[in-house]
Design a protein around this motif. Structure first.
Motif, mmCIF file in Angstrom:
data_model
loop_
_atom_site.group_PDB
_atom_site.id
_atom_site.type_symbol
_atom_site.label_atom_id
_atom_site.label_comp_id
_atom_site.label_asym_id
_atom_site.label_seq_id
_atom_site.Cartn_x
_atom_site.Cartn_y
_atom_site.Cartn_z
ATOM 1 N N VAL A 1 0.876 -1.159 0.000
ATOM 2 C CA VAL A 1 0.000 0.000 0.000
ATOM 3 C C VAL A 1 0.915 1.211 0.000
ATOM 4 C CG1 VAL A 1 -1.790 1.250 1.227
ATOM 5 C CG2 VAL A 1 -1.785 -1.234 1.272
ATOM 6 N N ARG B 1 -8.488 4.944 1.038
ATOM 7 C CA ARG B 1 -7.293 4.328 1.619
ATOM 8 C C ARG B 1 -7.572 2.881 2.009
ATOM 9 N NH1 ARG B 1 -2.347 5.603 0.969
ATOM 10 N NH2 ARG B 1 -1.594 5.321 3.063
ATOM 11 N N LEU C 1 -5.858 -0.523 0.818
ATOM 12 C CA LEU C 1 -5.412 -1.600 1.709
ATOM 13 C C LEU C 1 -5.991 -2.936 1.233
ATOM 14 C CD1 LEU C 1 -3.968 -2.442 4.297
ATOM 15 C CD2 LEU C 1 -6.006 -1.824 5.584
ATOM 16 N N LEU D 1 3.328 -1.305 4.193
ATOM 17 C CA LEU D 1 2.344 -0.226 4.350
ATOM 18 C C LEU D 1 3.094 1.082 4.536
ATOM 19 C CD1 LEU D 1 -0.046 -1.848 7.002
ATOM 20 C CD2 LEU D 1 -0.494 -1.575 4.574
ATOM 21 N N PRO E 1 0.091 4.170 6.444
ATOM 22 C CA PRO E 1 -1.238 3.674 6.068
ATOM 23 C C PRO E 1 -2.405 4.516 6.559
ATOM 24 C CG PRO E 1 -0.304 2.311 7.808
ATOM 25 C CD PRO E 1 0.775 3.239 7.367
ATOM 26 N N THR E 2 -2.252 5.279 7.623
ATOM 27 C CA THR E 2 -3.443 5.965 8.159
ATOM 28 C C THR E 2 -3.340 7.480 8.082
ATOM 29 O OG1 THR E 2 -2.616 6.003 10.422
ATOM 30 C CG2 THR E 2 -3.876 4.072 9.769
ATOM 31 N N LEU F 1 5.611 -1.476 8.265
ATOM 32 C CA LEU F 1 4.924 -0.221 8.007
ATOM 33 C C LEU F 1 5.811 0.958 8.361
ATOM 34 C CD1 LEU F 1 3.499 1.369 10.724
ATOM 35 C CD2 LEU F 1 2.284 -0.771 10.771
#
Lengths: 274, 321
Positions: free
Chosen positions: B83, B138, B142, B155, B158-159, B186
């Protein structure tokens, strides 16, 4: 299902890639899979439906209203107006569906990161392009059929030489696709893509006689060496049944297709990095 | 088995050394977080692992294979999910169509509906991508990262841009993946994310790893001094207190101690004996953020030193590497 695969996880990775006897049919299935989603994306996008698809059909309908009479006219080289425009607008629609569509959509997809993302999946590049090209051919075919039907409604006979018509359209479409991918490889900024594409497309259409016949030997000589007019001439011959197999035009189209392919192969990028 | 192994990784761009000798490993089945400020080399490192960039030097193994070797790229694409930072999804397909399309690219994908549910997109499965919110896009990203049932998932932040609910939802998804056997690497610059998710973290600054450990112990965090803080009762002077303290202008006093149990007992005993109240009494552990800021501040200022200083040197302990 996730449990099943999880328990298998700790096993050693398979050392041989899963190429099976069914790889060939697998590839074909995957190409069809791609075509399906390209079609969904295309027909749902108002911009592509209008500018790529509907505009050429609208043009031929309007031309039909303007030049609807069936009288041969020396302005149209002894053809009727619609006899002239049906093949040339069909050629124009193929140019838009192949060259214009691919150049713009690939530039946008590259800029958005969609291509980069796609390249990180196991989808083979070959299959991706096969799907895209076949999708453009499907759109072109629908356009040509519709435009031919509109012409027929205005009294234009169906193509006299089907073989030459289909051969010219197929080679033209393939060549325009290659040019589309090639041009998209040279565009670094998708903001500019549409402008660059139009900047090439419109003058080319005008000097190639897609919007009105050209009566200038010099301009014709120039346009004969460019990719658009050869398809116009080949289709005019094939629709009206004059001239046999248009070898010279097909050769020019093929040459442009090779140029586009070479540029694409050398310069195509999956991401925006310089 | 290590799912990711990086040793002495180096990468320069024209005049800048972006990565200068990074080393770490990700064990099978763990969530590993790479923390660092922007420009520290996180994304470059990740892009080398993902096969998007070639390294200048060092050893890199992803699932035991070299991502810089084209011979492995096909295999790695089948077994590694990723991602990226930017949302990259076709606008006119629906959520389900987008996931189903990508499922077709993998030899053994997860079931589409399972992935839709796992990423909390069931209600949106028939919605076109262009009509999704940023956070939903998003999550779709994912979903595309995990549809191939990868053994390892990268990742990249990721957020970023999620609201708090969406972040907690995404964390649950990531934990779930780990629990079903996917290893996860990540990058993030949210300390709470690393704290909540990661089994182990590494802090990268100016192209080097400056500390590695669990979120609880990194940078000597577990050995650092705890701070007992309260407001000095009226009429008392700091000298009346049974332990040495620092006093701030607003009357807040701080006692820094390695082990707070005894000192806390002394202080509360002292207050009870005199019928006093210790207003605002707290015991603070240094947060991951404190550690991180300490670790990265040194390197922001002077990006050269080879020696690794613990940010909490008052504790007298080095990071547990």
């Amino acid at each position: 299902m996730s449990q099943a695969t999880t328990t298998e996880r700790p096993e050693r990775p398979a050392l041989t890639p899963p190429i099976t006897a069914a790889a060939g049919t697998g590839r074909l299935r995957l190409t069809l899979h791609q075509i399906r989603y390209e079609q969904l994306s295309f027909w749902r996008n108002p911009q592509s439906v209008f500018f790529t698809f509907a505009l050429p059909v609208m043009i031929i309908v309007i031309f039909g209203a303007v030049f609807g009479g069936n009288q041969p006219d020396s302005f149209f080289y002894g053809l009727s107006g619609m006899q002239y425009f049906t093949p040339t607008v069909a050629a124009l629609s193929v140019f838009g569906a192949c060259y214009g569509q691919l150049a713009v959509s690939l530039s946008i997809r590259r800029q958005n990161g969609i291509l980069k993302r796609l390249h990180a999946t196991p989808l083979p590049a070959w299959t991706y392009f096969a799907g895209l090209l076949a999708h453009a051919l499907v759109v072109s075919a629908v356009e040509v059929v519709l435009i031919t039907v509109v012409g027929y409604c205005y009294g234009v006979p169906l193509p006299a030489q089907w073989g030459a018509t289909i051969a010219s359209l197929t080679l033209g479409a393939a060549s325009f696709c290659a040019l589309g991918v090639g041009v998209s490889s040279l565009i670094s900024d998708s903001e500019a893509a549409s402008a660059v594409v139009q900047f090439i497309q419109f003058p080319l259409m005008f000097i190639s006689g897609n919007y009105f016949p050209i009566h200038s030997a010099l301009l014709d000589d120039v346009a004969d060496a460019l990719p658009m007019r050869p398809l116009n001439q080949a289709l005019l011959g094939a629709f009206t049944g004059h001239g046999g197999v248009p070898w010279r035009q097909l050769a020019v189209l093929l040459a442009w297709g090779v140029v586009g392919t070479l540029v694409a192969v050398r310069r195509f990028r999956w991401d925006t990095r310089r | 088995m290590n799912h990711v192994l990086v040793q002495d990784l180096r990468k320069s761009y024209r005049d800048k050394e972006a990565v200068r000798g990074v080393g770490f490993h990700v064990e099978a089945g763990e969530i590993f977080a790479l923390l660092g400020p922007n420009g520290a080399g996180k994304t470059t490192t990740l892009e080398i692992l993902e096969g998007f960039r070639q390294r200048d030097g060092g050893t890199v193994e992803v699932l035991g294979r070299d991502p810089g070797d084209r011979a492995h790229s096909g295999w790695l694409r089948r077994h590694v999910g990723l991602v990226l930072q930017d949302i990259a999804v076709e606008p006119y397909l629906t959520v389900r169509e987008t996931i189903a399309r990508n499922a077709g690219y993998y030899p053994a994908p997860r079931p589409v509906d399972e992935v839709v549910a796992l990423t909390g997109l069931t209600e949106k499965s028939r919605t076109r991508v262009k009509d999704l919110s940023g956070g939903q896009k998003r999550r779709l990203d994912l979903a595309l990262g995990i549809i191939g049932n990868p053994r390892l998932l990268f990742l990249d932040e990721p957020t970023t841009g999620f609201d708090p609910n969406a972040r907690h939802g995404a964390w649950d998804v990531v934990r779930n993946l780990r629990d079903t056997g996917t290893s996860i690497l990540l990058t993030t610059h949210y300390m709470d994310e690393a704290q909540a998710l990661a089994d182990r973290v590494a802090v990268i600054a100016a192209g080097r790893i400056v500390a590695t450990g669990t979120p609880a112990t990194i940078g000597g965090r577990d050995h650092a001094l705890k701070r007992i803080r309260f407001t000095l009762p009226d009429g008392c002077s700091p000298d009346d207190l049974p332990v040495p303290v620092d006093v701030e202008a607003d009357g807040t006093v701080t006692a820094s101690v390695a082990e707070p149990t005894r000192v806390l007992h002394q202080l509360t005993g002292w207050a009870l004996d005199r019928g006093l109240v210790l207003n605002g009494l707290t015991v603070e552990q240094p947060s991951l953020e404190d550690v991180y800021l300490g670790l990265t501040a040194d390197h922001e200022a002077a990006p050269a030193p080879d020696t690794e200083k613990s940010p909490l040197s008052a504790a007298g302990h080095r990071s547990t590497r």
